[in-house]
Design a protein around this motif. Structure first.
Motif, PDB file in Angstrom:
ATOM      1  N   ASP A  46      -8.357  -9.149  -4.501  1.00 53.19           N
ATOM      2  CA  ASP A  46      -7.422  -9.195  -3.684  1.00 53.19           C
ATOM      3  C   ASP A  46      -6.724  -7.727  -3.983  1.00 53.19           C
ATOM      4  O   ASP A  46      -6.227  -7.026  -2.966  1.00 53.19           O
ATOM      5  CB  ASP A  46      -6.302 -10.109  -3.870  1.00 53.19           C
ATOM      6  N   GLN A  47      -6.336  -7.245  -5.196  1.00 54.73           N
ATOM      7  CA  GLN A  47      -5.882  -6.185  -5.412  1.00 54.73           C
ATOM      8  C   GLN A  47      -6.703  -4.907  -4.967  1.00 54.73           C
ATOM      9  O   GLN A  47      -6.025  -3.931  -4.256  1.00 54.73           O
ATOM     10  CB  GLN A  47      -5.394  -5.974  -6.978  1.00 54.73           C
ATOM     11  N   PHE A  48      -7.875  -5.050  -5.270  1.00 59.12           N
ATOM     12  CA  PHE A  48      -8.994  -4.060  -4.832  1.00 59.12           C
ATOM     13  C   PHE A  48      -8.705  -3.895  -3.317  1.00 59.12           C
ATOM     14  O   PHE A  48      -8.768  -2.767  -2.680  1.00 59.12           O
ATOM     15  CB  PHE A  48     -10.121  -4.058  -5.296  1.00 59.12           C
ATOM     16  N   VAL A  49      -8.851  -5.014  -2.687  1.00 57.16           N
ATOM     17  CA  VAL A  49      -8.930  -4.959  -1.131  1.00 57.16           C
ATOM     18  C   VAL A  49      -7.726  -4.269  -0.452  1.00 57.16           C
ATOM     19  O   VAL A  49      -7.788  -3.356   0.494  1.00 57.16           O
ATOM     20  CB  VAL A  49      -9.059  -6.287  -0.476  1.00 57.16           C
ATOM     21  N   GLN A  50      -6.556  -4.615  -1.042  1.00 58.50           N
ATOM     22  CA  GLN A  50      -5.167  -4.194  -0.716  1.00 58.50           C
ATOM     23  C   GLN A  50      -5.327  -2.665  -0.627  1.00 58.50           C
ATOM     24  O   GLN A  50      -4.666  -1.896  -0.012  1.00 58.50           O
ATOM     25  CB  GLN A  50      -4.018  -4.838  -1.451  1.00 58.50           C
ATOM     26  N   HIS A  51      -5.582  -2.118  -2.045  1.00 58.36           N
ATOM     27  CA  HIS A  51      -5.627  -0.816  -2.569  1.00 58.36           C
ATOM     28  C   HIS A  51      -6.518  -0.101  -1.403  1.00 58.36           C
ATOM     29  O   HIS A  51      -6.026   0.913  -0.769  1.00 58.36           O
ATOM     30  CB  HIS A  51      -6.062  -0.395  -3.772  1.00 58.36           C
ATOM     31  N   VAL A  52      -7.743  -0.544  -1.187  1.00 60.75           N
ATOM     32  CA  VAL A  52      -8.640   0.063  -0.340  1.00 60.75           C
ATOM     33  C   VAL A  52      -8.315   0.053   1.152  1.00 60.75           C
ATOM     34  O   VAL A  52      -8.280   1.249   1.895  1.00 60.75           O
ATOM     35  CB  VAL A  52     -10.062  -0.407  -0.715  1.00 60.75           C
ATOM     36  N   GLN A  53      -7.651  -0.845   1.516  1.00 63.10           N
ATOM     37  CA  GLN A  53      -7.358  -1.098   3.001  1.00 63.10           C
ATOM     38  C   GLN A  53      -6.116  -0.140   3.240  1.00 63.10           C
ATOM     39  O   GLN A  53      -5.888   0.307   4.273  1.00 63.10           O
ATOM     40  CB  GLN A  53      -6.898  -2.367   3.277  1.00 63.10           C
ATOM     41  N   LEU A  54      -5.270   0.054   2.166  1.00 60.93           N
ATOM     42  CA  LEU A  54      -4.056   0.821   2.185  1.00 60.93           C
ATOM     43  C   LEU A  54      -4.728   2.239   2.608  1.00 60.93           C
ATOM     44  O   LEU A  54      -4.317   3.136   3.415  1.00 60.93           O
ATOM     45  CB  LEU A  54      -3.430   1.207   1.120  1.00 60.93           C
ATOM     46  N   SER A  55      -5.501   3.121   1.947  1.00 54.09           N
ATOM     47  CA  SER A  55      -6.239   4.105   1.991  1.00 54.09           C
ATOM     48  C   SER A  55      -6.882   4.150   3.520  1.00 54.09           C
ATOM     49  O   SER A  55      -6.916   5.052   4.199  1.00 54.09           O
ATOM     50  CB  SER A  55      -7.511   4.503   1.024  1.00 54.09           C
TER      51      SER A  55
ATOM     52  N   ARG B 112      -0.966  -4.041   6.931  1.00 51.15           N
ATOM     53  CA  ARG B 112      -1.172  -2.651   7.720  1.00 51.15           C
ATOM     54  C   ARG B 112       0.231  -2.496   8.711  1.00 51.15           C
ATOM     55  O   ARG B 112       0.495  -1.096   8.984  1.00 51.15           O
ATOM     56  CB  ARG B 112      -2.307  -2.983   8.755  1.00 51.15           C
ATOM     57  N   ASP B 113       0.709  -3.639   9.118  1.00 47.99           N
ATOM     58  CA  ASP B 113       2.118  -3.258   9.981  1.00 47.99           C
ATOM     59  C   ASP B 113       3.017  -2.523   9.107  1.00 47.99           C
ATOM     60  O   ASP B 113       3.867  -1.665   9.631  1.00 47.99           O
ATOM     61  CB  ASP B 113       2.732  -4.731  10.393  1.00 47.99           C
ATOM     62  N   ALA B 114       3.103  -3.308   7.845  1.00 46.47           N
ATOM     63  CA  ALA B 114       4.314  -2.688   6.848  1.00 46.47           C
ATOM     64  C   ALA B 114       3.962  -1.022   6.521  1.00 46.47           C
ATOM     65  O   ALA B 114       4.868  -0.291   6.220  1.00 46.47           O
ATOM     66  CB  ALA B 114       4.479  -3.551   5.795  1.00 46.47           C
ATOM     67  N   LEU B 115       2.602  -0.917   6.194  1.00 42.43           N
ATOM     68  CA  LEU B 115       2.050   0.533   5.814  1.00 42.43           C
ATOM     69  C   LEU B 115       2.704   1.604   6.626  1.00 42.43           C
ATOM     70  O   LEU B 115       3.341   2.452   6.234  1.00 42.43           O
ATOM     71  CB  LEU B 115       0.701   0.844   6.062  1.00 42.43           C
ATOM     72  N   CYS B 118       6.386   2.036   5.751  1.00 42.63           N
ATOM     73  CA  CYS B 118       6.593   2.726   4.588  1.00 42.63           C
ATOM     74  C   CYS B 118       6.161   4.253   4.606  1.00 42.63           C
ATOM     75  O   CYS B 118       6.730   4.947   3.763  1.00 42.63           O
ATOM     76  CB  CYS B 118       5.594   2.017   3.495  1.00 42.63           C
ATOM     77  N   VAL B 119       5.140   4.708   5.488  1.00 42.69           N
ATOM     78  CA  VAL B 119       4.929   5.948   5.430  1.00 42.69           C
ATOM     79  C   VAL B 119       6.088   6.678   5.971  1.00 42.69           C
ATOM     80  O   VAL B 119       6.272   8.010   5.357  1.00 42.69           O
ATOM     81  CB  VAL B 119       3.423   6.158   6.397  1.00 42.69           C
ATOM     82  N   GLN B 120       6.606   6.097   6.788  1.00 43.57           N
ATOM     83  CA  GLN B 120       7.848   6.926   7.474  1.00 43.57           C
ATOM     84  C   GLN B 120       8.976   6.882   6.525  1.00 43.57           C
ATOM     85  O   GLN B 120      10.101   7.953   6.849  1.00 43.57           O
ATOM     86  CB  GLN B 120       8.544   6.031   8.649  1.00 43.57           C
ATOM     87  N   LYS B 121       9.040   6.257   5.325  1.00 40.55           N
ATOM     88  CA  LYS B 121      10.302   6.435   4.418  1.00 40.55           C
ATOM     89  C   LYS B 121       9.760   7.337   3.198  1.00 40.55           C
ATOM     90  O   LYS B 121      10.534   7.687   2.352  1.00 40.55           O
ATOM     91  CB  LYS B 121      10.350   5.114   3.782  1.00 40.55           C
ATOM     92  N   LEU B 122       8.407   7.926   3.401  1.00 36.19           N
ATOM     93  CA  LEU B 122       8.047   8.880   2.560  1.00 36.19           C
ATOM     94  C   LEU B 122       9.001  10.248   2.398  1.00 36.19           C
ATOM     95  O   LEU B 122       9.365  10.563   3.546  1.00 36.19           O
ATOM     96  CB  LEU B 122       6.510   9.068   2.357  1.00 36.19           C
ATOM     97  N   SER B 123       9.011  10.983   1.391  1.00 39.15           N
ATOM     98  CA  SER B 123       9.587  12.161   1.398  1.00 39.15           C
ATOM     99  C   SER B 123       8.849  13.253   2.390  1.00 39.15           C
ATOM    100  O   SER B 123       7.644  12.946   2.559  1.00 39.15           O
ATOM    101  CB  SER B 123      10.030  12.733   0.062  1.00 39.15           C
ATOM    102  N   ARG B 163       0.436   4.312  -4.708  1.00 40.37           N
ATOM    103  CA  ARG B 163       1.133   3.246  -5.418  1.00 40.37           C
ATOM    104  C   ARG B 163       2.437   2.989  -4.845  1.00 40.37           C
ATOM    105  O   ARG B 163       3.056   1.956  -4.881  1.00 40.37           O
ATOM    106  CB  ARG B 163       1.259   3.864  -6.988  1.00 40.37           C
ATOM    107  N   LEU B 164       3.256   4.132  -4.650  1.00 38.54           N
ATOM    108  CA  LEU B 164       4.532   3.949  -3.891  1.00 38.54           C
ATOM    109  C   LEU B 164       4.542   3.292  -2.635  1.00 38.54           C
ATOM    110  O   LEU B 164       5.190   2.127  -2.445  1.00 38.54           O
ATOM    111  CB  LEU B 164       5.208   5.381  -3.862  1.00 38.54           C
ATOM    112  N   LEU B 165       3.519   3.563  -1.977  1.00 37.33           N
ATOM    113  CA  LEU B 165       3.308   2.816  -0.510  1.00 37.33           C
ATOM    114  C   LEU B 165       3.008   1.428  -0.788  1.00 37.33           C
ATOM    115  O   LEU B 165       3.263   0.720  -0.155  1.00 37.33           O
ATOM    116  CB  LEU B 165       2.077   3.715   0.099  1.00 37.33           C
TER     117      LEU B 165
END
Lengths: 902, 181
Positions: A46-55, B112-115, B118-123, B163-165
């Protein structure tokens, strides 16, 4: 290994490997390891998927160029800044009042907040250098921040902000007498440190603190560990460290300089020896380290240092970075941290270094006198030393030094028969004190206390040691304790408890939350007739005065088992509770307790709320609102609340209503708060109703709802037919036009959306009436008087009608329901605590009352004007209503009331 | 696609559903494929396959699940001909991740919605770094050259921002769930 540490270490490794996989630079071995980690555990996947999907999300988001403009648009003033809030936690400065003052002032603008996170650690570092750690640093810091804030304005550019910081530091430190930092060096340092607003490069303080977090202390060599603890935990100057270690002072100074250089280079992403340092550089670096250690510079050394800083921006960066690291180590090298991090390493030499550091604590604490149970608060020493003493003594006495060496723990009170080996140049161990009876082992230390009465805070202040068998009792406030096995407990007053051991707390009365982060050891809460056993989880336990035990589980799993004293032969009644469930156990229960879903997550003050409360005390708006809301959730008999949080359009800080919290037939508009003080601070507004738009608040009538728990919901999911009493309160105010008339305006109880058939009761200004009153559905009641006005004084003859005006009004309504019969009693502008003794201004029997939603509506006659609705509250008792509304009143008398403790 | 099928769903519905789910589909593929090039190729192949099979789609079914099933096949097909074989996760993991992602689609949607918030909150500086990396598609090495930093520094900066995001997203979701507790 401690599961938490193991998990953290794995998590770090996993994320690092995922990063390399994403960048396409992963080696075959690393990929194999990544696959191994992923296959072993769902959570890791789950952690991996969250991380990759963030990217992937970032790729997607930025693949459309036109989105960039939106991303970099400045945000409206006053909006919450989660990024900055999260980042500031990495700095570990949330207890620093001077930091918080600046943070609060900069809060309106994200760029200023981000700049403040970079500026303040530099200010601390410069002060640290100038003062050499002398007493009074906090006052000097306060003066610098004051000077900064005097000229601060939200309209400043970021560059102007940095220049202002530089000016403030120069102005204050330049005027401090007998400071160590020569003026020319101070000017050069400020010029280099505060000149650039570019923080993300080599000197991003957030990244620096993150890196230090990763390294300190478990990545030090055992030798370095001990040296740094002597220097920073005990505050010993290098000469005294040398004396203690029986080494030449010059060798200690050199080693300290080398350690700091190592950390500096790590922060700069460079190897310690990747740059050939000239002799001059080395000399200057040593002089700079002397300055950090509070030793004044000679004229020659001053000149060398000045030249070194001025000659290269890199040198200036190293200089200020060293000071930032020095300040960080001074704040963060706590014994508690050392012990918490112990699970990360288990090699013998490291363990011995820890043991020796603990011995140092015992040795160096000798001048303070032996700790005694009656004098647990070590007021003469710094807090961190008190905590260190407690944990060190506890570990030494309770488990013996063989714990990490694989030997059996030594029984409490008996000297260890095989003391661990120590380095040859270590001082002799302290002589035993045969005349003193052995103290019970320390099992925990108080790590936070908030809102305790003065008499209690003397006994249970931060740093207080808790020994085996110590009683913990206080009337109000909160105390957080950390046990030597790594668990954290939050205790709420009034409470009576006893620390039986590091993993067993006896709770006689009161509430506590446990967060078990030990190495697989159960944390047990023993109540008078039951036992709560958990493993690696977060849970709350409450024992009432009549000894009913309630347990709520937030993470993991616990077992609640009775231990009936009356029939010890009987097998215990037990229930296993997982996250999201709670159960109650009566003393005389004959059956196993029944698990029911949690109604909400905040019945108990949890560990994360302690931090929120500290931030709330410092005035952080978001924290204030959250803490107020959590407190509101704890009001007995509360069923629902909607305070119309403006930022979230009424979706946050509300309870007891279904999603969406506000349904409407038209535009949603918010007005100011109605009444002087809101139950929730910081964000509360009101709902503005006009133009005949209907706003529905759908009540939560699900199985886990408060209404269901109050047994007021029938099989059709409606309220009204089940016998019981329900109280409603709300505030209203007319706005927008002087003397505006309304066709109707008020609050309805409904079981559908159709006003002609589904509205059994309406309260406000009914259609055709120019006074406050009530209206019942005509088809349900054969009553020619289906409308009735409120009577301000029922004792007088006739009706003293209440005519609508522009003032704020508080409405309270009691519904008494019994099958098809019900009555509604209404009071307007009567304080809740007087209602019990005041006749209702209107009492109306109704038939067929049933509802599952509230409707708020106002229709102005000429289309001008609106009604504001606020603080919609439902409770199962008048006391519940009074408690919600009184929260605001009590705060007006004591602004800290809700953030310090219940 | 053959349009001769009388009962085939209308093309406009395909466009509508595909537009709605393409971001999530891209995320699904990104989790299974190792490089952006692979992801883009698979996304394209999947889009084509979905369009070809559209006349077989039962509109009462969940489009996203159907699309992910086809994407999964395309991932495996692409893997066989991929030049980046050494970077691919093994079949068992691809299977596991696919199944588990479908179990948690709601959570990933929320994240994804939250992302975006959060991007908008970055410096400004962090946002600029994110733009360089993701908008301009720069590699870490190119970014390092442009910024005059070492690749290691850029790696660390990007890791820190991610990590911050991640923390921000988790905090946002926690706050959402706490506030509606």
């Amino acid at each position: 290994m401690n599961p938490a540490h193991e998990s953290n270490a794995d998590s770090t490794e996993l994320l690092s490997l995922a990063e390399r996989w994403l960048e396409g630079v992963i080696s075959a071995d690393e990929k194999q390891r990544l696959e191994q980690l992923l296959l072993s555990d769902r959570r890791r996947r789950d952690q991996f998927v969250q991380h990759v999907q963030l990217s992937a999300g970032l790729h997607w988001m930025f693949s459309a160029a036109n989105q960039v403009a939106n991303v970099i648009d400045p945000e409206p003033e006053g909006e919450s800044r989660p990024a900055a809030i999260i980042a500031q936690r990495r700095l570990g400065l949330s207890n620093d009042e001077n930091f918080i003052r600046g943070y609060q002032r900069c809060a309106a603008r994200e760029p200023h907040l981000q700049a403040w996170l970079q500026i303040y650690p530099r200010i601390r570092a410069a002060t640290c250098l100038a003062r050499g750690g002398a007493a009074g640093d906090e006052q000097i810091l306060g003066r610098i921040v004051e000077a900064f804030l005097v000229d601060y304005a939200p309209g400043l550019t970021t560059n102007e902000l940095w220049r202002l910081a530089s000016r403030s530091v120069l102005e204050v430190l330049g005027s401090v007498p007998s400071q160590l930092l020569p003026q020319q060096v101070l000017r050069a340092l400020c010029s280099a440190t505060f000149a650039a607003a570019e923080p993300a490069g080599q000197l991003d303080t957030i990244a620096v603190c993150e890196l230090l977090d990763e390294h300190v202390p478990h990545k030090f060599s055992p030798d370095a560990l001990r040296l740094l603890y002597l220097r920073y935990l005990h505050g010993l100057a290098p000469a005294k460290v040398a004396l203690h270690l029986r080494r030449p002072a010059s060798s200690v100074r050199l080693q300290l300089a080398a350690l700091r250089l190592d950390l500096v280079q790590r922060c700069l992403n460079k190897d310690a020896d990747d740059q050939q340092a000239s002799d001059a550089d080395q000399l200057a670096w040593r002089s700079w380290n002397s300055l950090l250690d509070g030793e004044p510079l000679s004229r020659e050394a001053t000149s060398e240092v000045h030249e070194w800083i001025a000659s290269s921006p890199d040198n200036a960066t190293r200089a200020i970075l060293a000071a930032i690291i020095h300040d960080y180590l001074g704040r963060q090298l706590l014994a508690v941290r050392l012990l918490h991090e112990l699970g990360v390493r288990n090699d013998q030499s490291y363990v011995q270094a820890v043991e020796q550091s603990l011995r140092d604590i015992e040795l160096l604490a000798t001048p303070l006198g032996p700790p005694a149970p009656s004098a647990r608060t070590v007021s003469s020493g710094p807090v961190k030393l008190a905590a260190a003493l407690g944990l060190a003594a506890g570990l030494l006495l309770s488990v013996g030094l063989g714990l990490w060496g694989g030997k059996s723990p030594t029984p409490p009170g008996q000297p260890a028969t095989n003391p661990p080996s120590v380095a040859q140049n270590d001082p002799p161990a302290p002589k035993p004190r045969p005349s003193e009876p052995p103290l019970p082992p320390v099992v925990a230390v108080v790590s936070e206390s908030l809102g305790l009465a003065p008499r209690d805070s003397d006994r249970i202040g931060i740093g207080t040691l808790l020994r085996q068998g110590d009683a913990i009792a206080f009337d109000h406030g909160i105390a957080q304790i950390s046990t030597t096995t790594g668990s954290t407990l939050v205790l709420e007053g009034p409470i009576q408890a006893t620390a039986e051991s590091s993993s067993l707390i006896a709770l006689g009365r009161g509430k506590l939350t446990g967060l078990n982060a030990s190495r697989g050891e159960s944390l047990v809460i023993q109540t008078p007739h039951s036992r709560v056993t958990d493993l690696g989880t977060e849970f709350g336990v409450r024992v009432t005065d009549n000894q009913v035990v309630s347990v709520s589980v937030y993470e993991g799993e616990v077992e609640l088992a009775n231990q009936g004293a009356e029939d010890e032969q009987a097998s215990p009644l037990a229930v296993q509770l997982t996250a999201g469930w709670e159960a109650q156990l009566d003393r005389n229960a004959a059956l196993a307790p029944r698990a029911v879903p949690l109604t909400h997550q905040r019945e108990f003050v949890r560990v994360d709320e302690v931090q929120l409360r500290k931030e709330a005390r410092a005035g952080v708006d978001a924290a204030l609102a959250a803490v107020d809301f959590y407190e509101l959730l704890r009001v007995d008999d509360l069923i629902a609340y909607q305070g119309f949080d403006v930022d979230s359009q009424g979706t946050s800080y509300t309870i007891g209503f279904r999603d969406p919290p506000i349904r409407r037939s038209g535009r949603l508009s918010f007005g100011p708060n109605v009444g002087d003080i809101a139950p929730l601070r910081g964000r509360s507004g009101s709902l503005e109703a006009s133009d005949g738009v209907s706003f529905f608040l759908d009540l939560d009538t699900s199985e886990r709802s408060f209404l269901a728990k109050a047994n007021l919901v029938d099989d059709d999911g409606l309220v009204g037919q089940r016998p019981g009493e329900l109280w409603l309160a709300w505030r209203t105010q007319i706005v927008g036009a002087e003397g505006a008339d309304f066709d109707w305006a008020g609050l309805s109880l409904m079981f559908g959306n159709d006003r002609t058939t589904d509205e059994p009761l309406f309260v406000g200004v009914p259609a055709g009436m120019n006074a406050f009153g009530l209206h019942v559905l005509p088809s349900l009641v054969d009553d020619p008087m289906r409308q009735a006005p409120l009577d301000q004084d029922p004792q007088l003859d006739g009706v003293q009608a209440v005519v609508p005006d522009n003032r704020a009004h508080l409405w309270v309504m009691r519904l008494r329901m019994d099958g098809d019969q019900a009555d509604a009693a209404v009071w307007c502008d009567v304080p809740p605590d007087l209602i019990a003794d005041t006749s209702p201004q209107l009492l109306k029997p109704t038939e067929g009352l049933r509802f599952d939603r509230l409707r708020l509506e106002a229709r102005p006659t000429g289309g001008v004007g609106a009604w504001l609705f606020d603080d919609i509250t439902l409770a199962a008792s008048l006391q519940g209503i009074a408690d919600v509304l009184h929260r605001a009143d009590s705060r007006s008398n004591d602004p800290q009331a809700s953030v310090t403790g219940p | 696609m053959t349009s001769s099928h009388d009962n085939s769903p209308p093309s406009s519905l395909f466009v509508q559903l595909f537009a709605k789910h393409q971001c999530a589909l891209n995320a699904f593929i990104s989790t299974l494929a190792p490089t952006r090039t692979d992801v883009d190729d698979i996304m394209q192949e999947t889009s084509l396959a979905l369009w070809k099979k559209w006349d077989q789609f039962d509109v009462s079914r969940d489009f996203f699940r159907w699309a992910c099933g086809i994407a999964h096949i395309e991932v495996l097909r692409h893997r066989r001909k991929s030049a980046t074989d050494r970077l691919w996760l093994n079949d068992e993991l691809i299977q596991l991740l696919s199944v588990e992602m479908l179990e948690n689609t709601e959570l990933f949607d929320l994240r994804r919605d939250a992302l975006e918030g959060c991007v908008q909150k970055l410096s400004d500086v962090d946002r600029a770094a994110v733009e360089l990396r993701y908008q301009s598609g720069m590699t870490v090495d190119t970014m390092a050259k442009k910024l005059g930093k070492t690749p290691r520094t850029v790696h660390r900066t990007m890791s820190r921002i991610r990590r911050l995001l991640h923390t921000c997203i988790t905090a946002t979701l926690r706050e959402l769930s706490g506030q509606s507790a």
